[in-house]
Design an enzyme around this catalytic site. Structure first.
Site, PDB file in Angstrom:
ATOM      1  N   ASP A  53       0.835  -1.208   0.000  1.00  0.00           N
ATOM      2  CA  ASP A  53       0.000   0.000   0.000  1.00  0.00           C
ATOM      3  C   ASP A  53       0.871   1.260   0.000  1.00  0.00           C
ATOM      4  O   ASP A  53       0.808   2.085   0.912  1.00  0.00           O
ATOM      5  CB  ASP A  53      -0.980   0.006   1.178  1.00  0.00           C
ATOM      6  CG  ASP A  53      -2.170  -0.909   0.940  1.00  0.00           C
ATOM      7  OD1 ASP A  53      -2.134  -1.683  -0.040  1.00  0.00           O
ATOM      8  OD2 ASP A  53      -3.123  -0.860   1.730  1.00  0.00           O
ATOM      9  N   ASN A  88      -2.682  -4.739  -1.353  1.00  0.00           N
ATOM     10  CA  ASN A  88      -3.890  -4.784  -2.176  1.00  0.00           C
ATOM     11  C   ASN A  88      -4.128  -3.485  -2.955  1.00  0.00           C
ATOM     12  O   ASN A  88      -4.976  -3.461  -3.852  1.00  0.00           O
ATOM     13  CB  ASN A  88      -5.120  -5.100  -1.318  1.00  0.00           C
ATOM     14  CG  ASN A  88      -5.441  -4.022  -0.318  1.00  0.00           C
ATOM     15  OD1 ASN A  88      -4.588  -3.645   0.492  1.00  0.00           O
ATOM     16  ND2 ASN A  88      -6.658  -3.503  -0.345  1.00  0.00           N
ATOM     17  N   HIS A  89      -3.374  -2.414  -2.656  1.00  0.00           N
ATOM     18  CA  HIS A  89      -3.496  -1.193  -3.456  1.00  0.00           C
ATOM     19  C   HIS A  89      -2.483  -1.143  -4.593  1.00  0.00           C
ATOM     20  O   HIS A  89      -2.517  -0.197  -5.385  1.00  0.00           O
ATOM     21  CB  HIS A  89      -3.371   0.048  -2.571  1.00  0.00           C
ATOM     22  CG  HIS A  89      -4.628   0.360  -1.843  1.00  0.00           C
ATOM     23  ND1 HIS A  89      -5.530   1.312  -2.250  1.00  0.00           N
ATOM     24  CD2 HIS A  89      -5.158  -0.206  -0.724  1.00  0.00           C
ATOM     25  CE1 HIS A  89      -6.556   1.341  -1.415  1.00  0.00           C
ATOM     26  NE2 HIS A  89      -6.349   0.430  -0.486  1.00  0.00           N
ATOM     27  N   HIS A 106       1.146  -8.387   3.448  1.00  0.00           N
ATOM     28  CA  HIS A 106       0.308  -7.203   3.595  1.00  0.00           C
ATOM     29  C   HIS A 106      -0.973  -7.520   4.348  1.00  0.00           C
ATOM     30  O   HIS A 106      -1.348  -6.828   5.289  1.00  0.00           O
ATOM     31  CB  HIS A 106      -0.051  -6.601   2.242  1.00  0.00           C
ATOM     32  CG  HIS A 106      -0.944  -5.405   2.372  1.00  0.00           C
ATOM     33  ND1 HIS A 106      -0.489  -4.184   2.815  1.00  0.00           N
ATOM     34  CD2 HIS A 106      -2.278  -5.242   2.166  1.00  0.00           C
ATOM     35  CE1 HIS A 106      -1.493  -3.325   2.873  1.00  0.00           C
ATOM     36  NE2 HIS A 106      -2.596  -3.946   2.479  1.00  0.00           N
ATOM     37  N   HIS A 148      -2.417  -3.514   6.409  1.00  0.00           N
ATOM     38  CA  HIS A 148      -3.765  -3.683   5.860  1.00  0.00           C
ATOM     39  C   HIS A 148      -4.903  -3.058   6.671  1.00  0.00           C
ATOM     40  O   HIS A 148      -5.958  -2.777   6.124  1.00  0.00           O
ATOM     41  CB  HIS A 148      -4.025  -5.182   5.673  1.00  0.00           C
ATOM     42  CG  HIS A 148      -5.130  -5.514   4.707  1.00  0.00           C
ATOM     43  ND1 HIS A 148      -5.384  -4.799   3.554  1.00  0.00           N
ATOM     44  CD2 HIS A 148      -6.051  -6.517   4.716  1.00  0.00           C
ATOM     45  CE1 HIS A 148      -6.400  -5.350   2.907  1.00  0.00           C
ATOM     46  NE2 HIS A 148      -6.825  -6.385   3.583  1.00  0.00           N
TER      47      HIS A 148
END
Length: 234
Positions: free
Chosen positions: A3, A35-36, A88, A184
């Site tokens: 992220d 996840n980004h 993450h 996260h």
């Protein structure tokens, strides 16, 4: 821990700095994918727009795509001192390779669409621990966890799973590990020790989305984990 973008107005500058450090110290600087670092997620947040605003539509699109080409090749996990598992999001469901971390080595090294092409990578980037108070107080949740190897659907995110402390203990024992360090989730103090002290969540983006959270980082040295809270007061 991932992220690097969608966390404020300087996502591109953060990425440029981190990649410069990787070039200077390729064997000492490891970037894990979050996840980004996924195109679809960025288009719902700020990074793509940021690139277009800073560089113009045409060059901005090229910059956005170039950085994502790097993200596509980032690892999703790392192990420190053969004992500390760093990701993450969280641990994956044991359906993937029997729950052994060796299965991660089979994840494609060029992965542009993990949601469709690699459920294992997707879970590692998206999974969350079940809150201990929920696990203690919600009998139906405990029953569902018991029927599914300690995993339930992650309703708060609408994708992936949430995992119990028992699932974590089994994962660590199976892989001869001691702890998991992950990011996260926003934590007010910048970090939180969870699941019987064997999982550490650390969040280094202070005042995220206008909130009051602080930031923290982690120092691992000689198999000792030290959490450092960062003073971000203006």
């Amino acid at each position: 821990l991932g992220d690097y973008v969608d966390r404020g107005d300087f996502g591109f500058e953060v990425v440029a700095y981190l990649l410069a450090q990787k070039l200077l110290m390729p064997n000492k600087f490891l970037l894990i994918r979050g996840n980004h670092e996924i195109r679809d997620v960025q288009q719902s947040f700020t990074y793509k727009t940021e690139c277009h605003e800073k560089f113009g539509s045409e060059l901005g699109e090229d910059v956005w795509e170039a950085t994502n080409t790097v993200f596509d090749r980032m690892p999703v996990a790392a192990v420190i001192d053969k004992k500390i598992f760093c990701v993450h999001g969280g641990i994956p469901h044991p359906d993937h390779g029997g729950g052994y971390i060796s299965a991660i080595n089979d994840i494609p090294t060029n992965l542009s669409n993990p949601s469709d092409d690699c459920p294992l990578a997707w879970e590692i980037m998206w999974n969350d621990p079940v809150r201990q108070e929920d696990e203690n107080e919600d009998e139906s949740l405990r029953e569902e966890l018991g029927l599914n190897s300690g995993f339930v659907d992650n309703d708060s995110r609408g994708t992936a799973y949430s995992f119990s402390s028992k699932a974590l203990d089994s994962f660590l024992k199976r892989n001869d590990l001691s702890h998991v360090i992950r990011a996260h989730e926003v934590k007010e103090a910048g970090f939180q020790l969870q699941q019987n002290g064997r999982l550490l969540t650390v969040f280094s983006s202070s005042h995220y989305c206008g909130s009051t959270n602080e930031a923290a980082c982690v120092l691992v040295d000689n198999k000792k984990i030290r959490t450092i809270r960062l003073d971000t007061r203006s």
